[in-house]
Design an enzyme around this catalytic site. Structure first.
Site, PDB file in Angstrom:
ATOM      1  N   ARG A  71       0.847  -1.185   0.000  1.00  0.00           N
ATOM      2  CA  ARG A  71       0.000   0.000   0.000  1.00  0.00           C
ATOM      3  C   ARG A  71       0.887   1.241   0.000  1.00  0.00           C
ATOM      4  NH1 ARG A  71      -4.850   0.911  -1.619  1.00  0.00           N
ATOM      5  NH2 ARG A  71      -5.662  -0.830  -0.359  1.00  0.00           N
ATOM      6  N   ARG A  97       1.216  -7.010  -9.245  1.00  0.00           N
ATOM      7  CA  ARG A  97       1.694  -6.430  -7.986  1.00  0.00           C
ATOM      8  C   ARG A  97       1.737  -7.443  -6.852  1.00  0.00           C
ATOM      9  NH1 ARG A  97      -3.146  -2.751  -5.396  1.00  0.00           N
ATOM     10  NH2 ARG A  97      -4.784  -4.332  -5.409  1.00  0.00           N
ATOM     11  N   HIS A 169       0.746   2.904 -10.408  1.00  0.00           N
ATOM     12  CA  HIS A 169      -0.171   3.434  -9.384  1.00  0.00           C
ATOM     13  C   HIS A 169       0.610   4.303  -8.384  1.00  0.00           C
ATOM     14  CE1 HIS A 169      -3.378   3.590  -6.510  1.00  0.00           C
ATOM     15  NE2 HIS A 169      -3.985   2.458  -6.868  1.00  0.00           N
ATOM     16  N   ASP A 214     -11.975   9.444  -7.208  1.00  0.00           N
ATOM     17  CA  ASP A 214     -11.564   8.238  -7.924  1.00  0.00           C
ATOM     18  C   ASP A 214     -11.937   8.443  -9.392  1.00  0.00           C
ATOM     19  OD1 ASP A 214     -10.874   5.745  -8.804  1.00  0.00           O
ATOM     20  OD2 ASP A 214     -12.193   4.640  -7.437  1.00  0.00           O
ATOM     21  N   GLU A 270      -1.655   8.701 -11.552  1.00  0.00           N
ATOM     22  CA  GLU A 270      -1.181   7.469 -12.179  1.00  0.00           C
ATOM     23  C   GLU A 270      -1.212   7.542 -13.702  1.00  0.00           C
ATOM     24  OE1 GLU A 270      -3.544   4.227 -10.626  1.00  0.00           O
ATOM     25  OE2 GLU A 270      -4.098   5.460  -8.901  1.00  0.00           O
TER      26      GLU A 270
END
Length: 298
Positions: A71, A97, A169, A214, A270
């Site tokens: 994270r 990931r 990201h 978002d 991103e």
């Protein structure tokens, strides 16, 4: 999880070390910068140019180790974004990931250090989601640590055509999310994925943060994060989309690897190819997604 073990590291130049034992990572310390990349997920977790504070954000509650998505830093989302265009893919943001990458090359050019990692052959992986990707899918990740941080992901599908979604990201550290803004997205249309958001919108002016954000912007342009006197420039190539994310208070509290108040100190900007901006790879084709992070004088 992956069935492979970490191979011997390639010869390391001065200023680079391999450390971490069961959580292996390459640490860079040169006159140009300090930095760090974990082999798990090929995740860059630190970068600070000489004389500057850390640019990337990592949660104090982040988990580390094989099979775990970190994270913070710059996780690789691929070969799909979120749950995929049909919203039926698992795990979230793909398996890149969640697996341990193989370091194949590390070299130094003056004070810049370049690290090359490759995704293990899919036949050697038992990670969730691998079975839904072309069996001979390959990926190479090239990261250069210097006064600029440069990350390039090349994905190839030798025998099958595929629809590829991906994102680098990038979590950026900020002083206070309520006081920062993003330049470079004015006029861009975006899909709003936050609760209560409309499906498609157009950005008017700079991006500012008042609630959970978002968004997937249809944009190929450079974005600049303005945080007081600090300007962080996010450039990109091979990218049809820019994702902007901050979970805000409610969603942050729902995530076990995210501190309840940490949302105030971060924002994701991103380089991506997602949703309508996905890439159609022909059999035998490849695609390279690149992002660069740099500091600009105010």
């Amino acid at each position: 999880m992956t069935t492979t073990t970490t191979p011997p590291s390639p010869a390391l130049p001065e200023g680079v070390s391999l450390t971490g034992g069961d959580v292996p990572r390459l640490v860079v310390d040169t006159p140009a910068c300090s930095g760090e990349i974990h082999l798990d997920g090929a995740t860059v977790t630190r970068w600070a140019p000489a004389g500057a504070d850390e640019v990337l954000w990592v949660s104090e509650h982040a988990r580390f180790g094989e099979g775990v998505a970190i994270r913070g830093g710059v996780p690789i989302c691929a070969p799909w974004f979120a749950t995929g265009r049909a919203k039926n893919r698992s795990p979230q943001h793909g398996f890149f990931r969640n697996v341990r990458w193989l370091p194949t090359e590390v070299h130094r050019d003056d004070d810049d250090v370049t690290v090359v990692l490759t995704l293990p052959p899919l036949s050697q992986l038992d990670a969730d989601g691998v079975e839904s990707a072309p069996a001979d899918l390959t990926a190479t990740y090239t990261v250069t640590f210097g006064a600029t941080l440069r990350m390039s992901l090349t994905i190839a599908s030798p025998s099958e055509a595929m629809e590829l979604e991906e994102a680098l990201h990038t979590y950026l550290r900020v002083s206070d999310i309520a006081s920062v803004h993003l330049e470079g997205l004015d006029g861009a249309r975006y899909a709003d994925r936050a609760p209560g958001g409309r499906a498609v919108n157009a950005q008017s002016g700079d991006v500012r943060f008042l609630r959970e954000t978002d968004r997937v912007y249809a944009s190929t342009d450079t974005v600049t994060l303005v945080d007081g006197d600090r300007r962080v420039v996010v450039g990109k190539a091979g990218s049809n989309s820019t994702v902007v994310w901050n979970p805000w208070e409610r969603k942050a509290a729902e995530m076990s690897d995210f501190g309840d108040d940490e949302w105030r100190g971060m924002v994701c900007v991103e380089a991506a190819n997602a949703l309508a901006g996905h890439v159609k790879l022909e059999a035998g084709g490849s695609h390279t997604l690149t992002t660069t992070i740099s500091l600009q004088d105010a």
